[in-house]
Enzyme design. Sequence first.
Site, PDB file in Angstrom:
ATOM      1  N   GLU A  37      48.260  24.928  38.286  1.00 41.15           N
ATOM      2  CA  GLU A  37      47.228  25.686  38.997  1.00 41.15           C
ATOM      3  C   GLU A  37      47.880  26.452  40.130  1.00 41.15           C
ATOM      4  OE1 GLU A  37      44.024  24.632  42.490  1.00 41.15           O
ATOM      5  OE2 GLU A  37      44.322  23.162  40.890  1.00 41.15           O
ATOM      6  N   THR A  66      41.323  27.284  43.889  1.00 43.30           N
ATOM      7  CA  THR A  66      40.663  27.790  45.095  1.00 43.30           C
ATOM      8  C   THR A  66      39.895  29.077  44.796  1.00 43.30           C
ATOM      9  OG1 THR A  66      42.605  26.907  46.275  1.00 43.30           O
ATOM     10  CG2 THR A  66      40.986  28.039  47.605  1.00 43.30           C
ATOM     11  N   LYS A 127      35.588  18.553  39.280  1.00 48.69           N
ATOM     12  CA  LYS A 127      36.665  18.145  40.172  1.00 48.69           C
ATOM     13  C   LYS A 127      36.090  17.254  41.274  1.00 48.69           C
ATOM     14  CE  LYS A 127      39.585  20.443  43.656  1.00 48.69           C
ATOM     15  NZ  LYS A 127      40.118  21.768  44.057  1.00 48.69           N
TER      16      LYS A 127
END
Length: 205
Positions: A37, A66, A127
Site C-alpha cells: 500500500e 489514506t 480495516k
Amino acid sequence: MKKEDFPKITVILRGYTHSQIRTVVKSLLGTAIKSVEITMNTPDAIEIIKNISKEFGNDILVGAGTVTTYEEAGAAIAAGARFLLSPITFSKEIIELCKEQGVISVPAALTPSEIMQGIRDGADIIKLFPAGIMGTAYLKDIQAPLGKLPLMVVGGINSSNVKEFFDAGAAYAGIGSGLFKKEDIISENLSGLKASVQKLREQLI
C-alpha cells in the site's frame, strides 16, 4: 479480484521515495507477502503507484492508502491501484467506483455498528483501525455475536504480534513501521529488508 484472494498481509509504505519503495518491493519478490500500500500523503504518490504497478504489478498487488475523497480514489485507480484503503469510512460513491473498476475497497471502522455499516454499504474488507490499541480481545468480542467478518487489522501491528491477531480472527493485516527497520528503507538496504521479511515468515509458522 475477490476478497478471498486478497493477500493476508499488506505492507504499508508512507512518505518514502520511489527508489526506496521500489527496493522494498524488490525485497518482497518470491515471498508470501504480495501486497503493498502506497499512501496518498506520500509525495508524488500517484506517479509512484503508476510506476510500481507497471514494473511489479504481475508479481505484487499495488494499492493506495489514506484515500479520503472520491477524486483521490479515481486518480489512484487510474494510476493502477488495485485496492484502496482509508483511515476513515468510504462514501457509497467510492465503494461503487471500486466495484465498477474491479478494485478491492477497504474503508476503516472501529465500532461494531461502523463495521456492519461498511459491510452493508458494500465494502469488500473492513480495516479495523487502530487495532493495536484495541487488542486481540476486542477482535474476538466483535465477532462473537456478529460471526466471522472480513477484517484487516491495522495500526500497531508488527512481526511479533501479527500471529496473535490472526489467531484471534483477523482475516488480513496491514503492517507499516512494525515490519522493516526505517533505516533499512531509507538506505535501501536490500539484505536488511529481506531479513525482516524472513523474521515475519518465521513468526507466522
